[in-house]
Design a protein around this motif. Sequence first.
Motif, PDB file in Angstrom:
ATOM      1  N   ASP A 149       0.838  -1.194   0.000  1.00  0.00           N
ATOM      2  CA  ASP A 149       0.000   0.000   0.000  1.00  0.00           C
ATOM      3  C   ASP A 149       0.878   1.251   0.000  1.00  0.00           C
ATOM      4  N   ILE A 150       1.037   1.853  -1.163  1.00  0.00           N
ATOM      5  CA  ILE A 150       1.942   2.998  -1.290  1.00  0.00           C
ATOM      6  C   ILE A 150       1.420   4.239  -0.567  1.00  0.00           C
ATOM      7  N   ILE A 151       0.115   4.340  -0.398  1.00  0.00           N
ATOM      8  CA  ILE A 151      -0.431   5.491   0.318  1.00  0.00           C
ATOM      9  C   ILE A 151      -0.127   5.366   1.806  1.00  0.00           C
ATOM     10  N   CYS A 152      -0.351   4.182   2.373  1.00  0.00           N
ATOM     11  CA  CYS A 152       0.009   3.966   3.781  1.00  0.00           C
ATOM     12  C   CYS A 152       1.502   4.195   3.986  1.00  0.00           C
ATOM     13  N   SER A 153       2.296   3.707   3.063  1.00  0.00           N
ATOM     14  CA  SER A 153       3.746   3.897   3.173  1.00  0.00           C
ATOM     15  C   SER A 153       4.127   5.370   3.142  1.00  0.00           C
ATOM     16  N   ALA A 154       3.530   6.111   2.241  1.00  0.00           N
ATOM     17  CA  ALA A 154       3.848   7.537   2.117  1.00  0.00           C
ATOM     18  C   ALA A 154       3.467   8.298   3.378  1.00  0.00           C
ATOM     19  N   VAL A 155       2.255   8.080   3.867  1.00  0.00           N
ATOM     20  CA  VAL A 155       1.796   8.795   5.059  1.00  0.00           C
ATOM     21  C   VAL A 155       2.611   8.375   6.278  1.00  0.00           C
ATOM     22  N   GLN A 213      -1.098  16.868   2.526  1.00  0.00           N
ATOM     23  CA  GLN A 213      -1.940  17.458   1.480  1.00  0.00           C
ATOM     24  C   GLN A 213      -1.477  17.006   0.099  1.00  0.00           C
ATOM     25  N   GLY A 214      -0.178  16.850  -0.091  1.00  0.00           N
ATOM     26  CA  GLY A 214       0.348  16.355  -1.364  1.00  0.00           C
ATOM     27  C   GLY A 214      -0.115  14.940  -1.670  1.00  0.00           C
ATOM     28  N   VAL A 215      -0.152  14.077  -0.657  1.00  0.00           N
ATOM     29  CA  VAL A 215      -0.648  12.711  -0.855  1.00  0.00           C
ATOM     30  C   VAL A 215      -2.130  12.744  -1.241  1.00  0.00           C
ATOM     31  N   ILE A 216      -2.892  13.598  -0.564  1.00  0.00           N
ATOM     32  CA  ILE A 216      -4.316  13.721  -0.900  1.00  0.00           C
ATOM     33  C   ILE A 216      -4.487  14.229  -2.328  1.00  0.00           C
ATOM     34  N   ASP A 217      -3.715  15.235  -2.703  1.00  0.00           N
ATOM     35  CA  ASP A 217      -3.806  15.772  -4.063  1.00  0.00           C
ATOM     36  C   ASP A 217      -3.456  14.714  -5.105  1.00  0.00           C
ATOM     37  N   GLN A 218      -2.493  13.864  -4.793  1.00  0.00           N
ATOM     38  CA  GLN A 218      -2.035  12.845  -5.739  1.00  0.00           C
ATOM     39  C   GLN A 218      -2.995  11.658  -5.842  1.00  0.00           C
ATOM     40  N   TYR A 219      -3.502  11.189  -4.692  1.00  0.00           N
ATOM     41  CA  TYR A 219      -4.254   9.934  -4.677  1.00  0.00           C
ATOM     42  C   TYR A 219      -5.733  10.083  -4.337  1.00  0.00           C
ATOM     43  N   GLY A 220      -6.139  11.218  -3.805  1.00  0.00           N
ATOM     44  CA  GLY A 220      -7.557  11.448  -3.554  1.00  0.00           C
ATOM     45  C   GLY A 220      -7.956  11.353  -2.097  1.00  0.00           C
ATOM     46  N   SER A 221      -9.019  12.058  -1.791  1.00  0.00           N
ATOM     47  CA  SER A 221      -9.507  12.129  -0.419  1.00  0.00           C
ATOM     48  C   SER A 221     -10.301  10.890   0.000  1.00  0.00           C
ATOM     49  N   GLU A 222     -10.477   9.941  -0.886  1.00  0.00           N
ATOM     50  CA  GLU A 222     -11.136   8.700  -0.486  1.00  0.00           C
ATOM     51  C   GLU A 222     -10.188   7.779   0.285  1.00  0.00           C
ATOM     52  N   PHE A 223      -8.889   8.084   0.251  1.00  0.00           N
ATOM     53  CA  PHE A 223      -7.899   7.279   0.964  1.00  0.00           C
ATOM     54  C   PHE A 223      -7.324   7.978   2.189  1.00  0.00           C
ATOM     55  N   VAL A 224      -7.244   9.305   2.147  1.00  0.00           N
ATOM     56  CA  VAL A 224      -6.675  10.091   3.244  1.00  0.00           C
ATOM     57  C   VAL A 224      -7.550  11.325   3.463  1.00  0.00           C
ATOM     58  N   SER A 225      -7.893  11.570   4.722  1.00  0.00           N
ATOM     59  CA  SER A 225      -8.611  12.806   5.045  1.00  0.00           C
ATOM     60  C   SER A 225      -7.729  13.647   5.963  1.00  0.00           C
ATOM     61  N   LEU A 226      -7.817  14.944   5.784  1.00  0.00           N
ATOM     62  CA  LEU A 226      -7.071  15.894   6.607  1.00  0.00           C
ATOM     63  C   LEU A 226      -8.072  16.853   7.220  1.00  0.00           C
ATOM     64  N   VAL A 227      -8.136  16.852   8.534  1.00  0.00           N
ATOM     65  CA  VAL A 227      -9.047  17.746   9.247  1.00  0.00           C
ATOM     66  C   VAL A 227      -8.261  18.518  10.295  1.00  0.00           C
TER      67      VAL A 227
END
Length: 109
Positions: A30-36, A90-104
């Motif tokens: 999971d590259i998104i989990c790895s990035a975050v 925010q860069g990860v969200i911009d790249q992969y979408g807010s369905e995988f990462v939320s920032l509040v």
Amino acid sequence: MIRVVIGKKDGVILSFRISGHAEYDNYGKDIICSAVSMIGINTVNSLSILAEETFEVEQDEDLGLLEVIFDHRPNEKADILLRSLELGIQGVIDQYGSEFVSLVYETID
């Protein structure tokens, strides 16, 4: 989904909490989990070593939890590192979408 909560007081970041899993791919792929995870862990290490700051940290790998809390205003180096974490997430969200990462954001009194 990974949920990132950044706590601010008067515009200054005093905490962040990363929790959950992106479920973008299988565990270990999971590259998104790895990035975050890399952004969060690198921030913790940099806050301690480069900024020479003290803070509370809680981590639970099974829950995908990483939480940092300052009981004081971070120094200038730490402030830059915390804003860098914010930009990275925010860069990860911009790249992969807010369905995988939320920032509040939450306001700290």
